[in-house]
Design an enzyme around this catalytic site. Sequence first.
Site, short mmCIF file in Angstrom:
data_model
loop_
_atom_site.label_atom_id
_atom_site.label_comp_id
_atom_site.label_asym_id
_atom_site.label_seq_id
_atom_site.Cartn_x
_atom_site.Cartn_y
_atom_site.Cartn_z
N GLY A 135 0.81 -1.21 0.00
CA GLY A 135 0.00 0.00 0.00
C GLY A 135 0.84 1.26 0.00
N GLY A 192 -0.74 4.45 -0.62
CA GLY A 192 -1.71 5.54 -0.69
C GLY A 192 -1.41 6.59 0.36
N GLY A 235 0.11 4.94 3.45
CA GLY A 235 1.32 4.26 3.02
C GLY A 235 2.46 5.21 2.73
N THR A 247 -3.25 -1.07 3.35
CA THR A 247 -4.41 -0.99 2.45
C THR A 247 -5.69 -1.10 3.27
OG1 THR A 247 -4.81 -3.37 2.14
CG2 THR A 247 -3.03 -2.39 0.83
N VAL A 253 -8.40 1.89 15.32
CA VAL A 253 -9.36 2.71 16.08
C VAL A 253 -8.66 4.00 16.51
CG1 VAL A 253 -10.86 2.86 18.11
CG2 VAL A 253 -10.54 0.66 16.97
N ALA A 280 -6.98 6.15 14.83
CA ALA A 280 -5.68 6.38 14.16
C ALA A 280 -4.53 6.19 15.16
CB ALA A 280 -5.66 7.75 13.50
N LEU A 324 -3.94 7.56 18.02
CA LEU A 324 -4.24 7.69 19.45
C LEU A 324 -4.04 6.35 20.15
CD1 LEU A 324 -7.57 9.79 19.30
CD2 LEU A 324 -5.26 10.64 19.77
N ASP A 383 -18.57 2.48 9.74
CA ASP A 383 -17.17 2.66 10.14
C ASP A 383 -17.06 2.67 11.67
OD1 ASP A 383 -14.31 3.55 9.62
OD2 ASP A 383 -15.07 5.27 10.76
N LYS A 412 -15.26 -0.16 14.40
CA LYS A 412 -14.33 0.18 15.49
C LYS A 412 -14.85 -0.35 16.83
CE LYS A 412 -12.61 4.21 13.00
NZ LYS A 412 -12.87 5.64 12.69
#
Lengths: 369, 369
Positions: free
Chosen positions: B12, B14, B17, B96, B150, B152, B154, B227, B231
């Site tokens: 990945g 993106g 990545g 990804t 979950v 990012a 944090l 989403d 999580k």
Amino acid sequence: MSGKTVYLGVIGVGGVGTHFLTQLSRLPNAPALVLLARSSQTITSPAPSYSPAIAPSDWQSAFSSSTLTKSGAWNPEQIASYLSQAPGRAVLVDNTSDPTIANAYPLFLSKGISIVTPNKKAFSSSYDVWKSIFNTAASTSSLVYHESTVGAGLPVISTLRDLVATGDRVTRIEGVFSGTLSFLFNSFAPVTAPSGAAAQKWSQVVSQAKDLGYTEPDPRDDLNGMDVARKLTILARIAGLEVQSPESFPIESLIPAELEGVSGAAEFMQRLPEFDDRMEAIKKQAEAEGKVVRYVGSVDVTGKAVKVGLEKFDKDSAIAGLKGSDNIISFYTERYGKNPLIIQGAGAGGAVTAMGVSADLIKVVERLR
Amino acid sequence: MSGKTVYLGVIGVGGVGTHFLTQLSRLPNAPALVLLARSSQTITSPAPSYSPAIAPSDWQSAFSSSTLTKSGAWNPEQIASYLSQAPGRAVLVDNTSDPTIANAYPLFLSKGISIVTPNKKAFSSSYDVWKSIFNTAASTSSLVYHESTVGAGLPVISTLRDLVATGDRVTRIEGVFSGTLSFLFNSFAPVTAPSGAAAQKWSQVVSQAKDLGYTEPDPRDDLNGMDVARKLTILARIAGLEVQSPESFPIESLIPAELEGVSGAAEFMQRLPEFDDRMEAIKKQAEAEGKVVRYVGSVDVTGKAVKVGLEKFDKDSAIAGLKGSDNIISFYTERYGKNPLIIQGAGAGGAVTAMGVSADLIKVVERLR
């Protein structure tokens, strides 16, 4: 990884130590407890087999076991010698606040013994000791974990280390680092101010906190700001500042200069009301600006400045909204931008402090196996 | 511990990545990058020496190196085969959101390859996949770290795992888990409500967020709550609940039933104003109680209930006071008592998501060496 036995020594069976032993007794895959020491006595597994291990429970149960070796107080050299001769990697958990043990961390590390501790002393004294600890650890592949030195079990040290290790630029760290001072100011200057008679004077708030057991036996040990200064020293050093000692930056003491010299806590508490007007004026000045006053610590990483003392905060800020005796720590970084990464919650107490120690121990054992 | 070379594959390139490769290029003691793949192409270090390593930078620079092997797309079996034959432990970073890669985690783990990823798919699908991943990891001494699934970067997953591992009893997890929905409600129903004309209608807020790039290209992918549900599924499972799938608990969708069937995002956005009165009524009802409405997820661990949807919060609560597109996660536990352990800050974005991946990678490499 390979499941090798890791050998554990534990010093201290006070408030944190007792909670830690309870948590240790419930850990799956726990290391083998082979040394348990308090100031006057030491229990060890018989050498050279380092077996049987000590069943982690309370001190008395351990002490009553007939298969273990009992001795008087051991000095750090004796403890280091015993642990370093164990037939595998060893970890020492220091649950004391004893500077003698703390000053021996480089000795333990030099013998390959990893350290896990909530004891702030070694990390917040001279910068030379700090360097000695981490240089020795690096050269011997020993590990040093000390999450509970700041904010008890809150993930403060680990988060800061992750930010730094992954290359973020930490610009500022700010927060309320003392449960006692948090409680005092949340009571003295709440966001929603009680009117008239309900508002408490500063000396009343301090007195109440003392009665509730929220302060040290001598409240001056909280009010002098040194505990906060030690925590800030640790964070500043992890963020890359070479802070020489907690005395090398400004600390605003909440002890009136006139009371610096009084002999005991009783006289101090008795005379504190004479100075209520000063704190009232500080509170009123903040209120006039629509703010509340809080006792905070900050590290300005960019400007290389550390500061501990009173500051005013907007009433809708996270610091102003703190409850009870909670801590709050805000990390401002390049990646996080305008809104900081915030960690908040109980920053004192035996169970949560021990939790930080237990979580560190799990990580150290995972790395040593 | 012993400084053995660890071999790294990365899939990945993106948003996350690209940030990750930049962070990797600056890590001291980084593992050896020997595979870099995107959907159509694969770059590898020549076998059997797995040397030279790929210099972690952007895709194009890596692709232009003449000493590396270039191939078309590799399937998971090929990637697993290549990494498992490296002359040391291997880690795969999956940057990804590809379910095909995610479903192959048990394959990678069965060959001793550790996994680090922000990809939620594998951890929030069927409970059987979850069990397969962690059982396979345990039986092969491979590691699975997924902090960025979950909140990012944090420290949410690591904190919850520490609480559980040290024996705390997590009773409730609650928070705002979507940056997009955080922004929408902080704008639509701010604590200090703008008067009259300044107040925005729901459809205006959604439209503005879409224009700012805060929503998915089709805002229904945020508004359907899936989403957030994914999580919550992950957190509930770590806390010990056997959640079968994100569809096995109530999710309150913010897509009006009448618009479920419309064909495209454009028509959806055009018709959304027809339903502004509904959201306005919900907002007003909260206001009448002196509260604000927020889109939250919660895990009632004790009652074994997971829920995603709208709830009302006191204006002085931490959730109500959230700014911008921040996330907030509160852990209520036995040890922390009345006031939860709270973590707050940016929960989306390439740099902070990549930070969570990089920090995980550092920990995995430390354990494998």
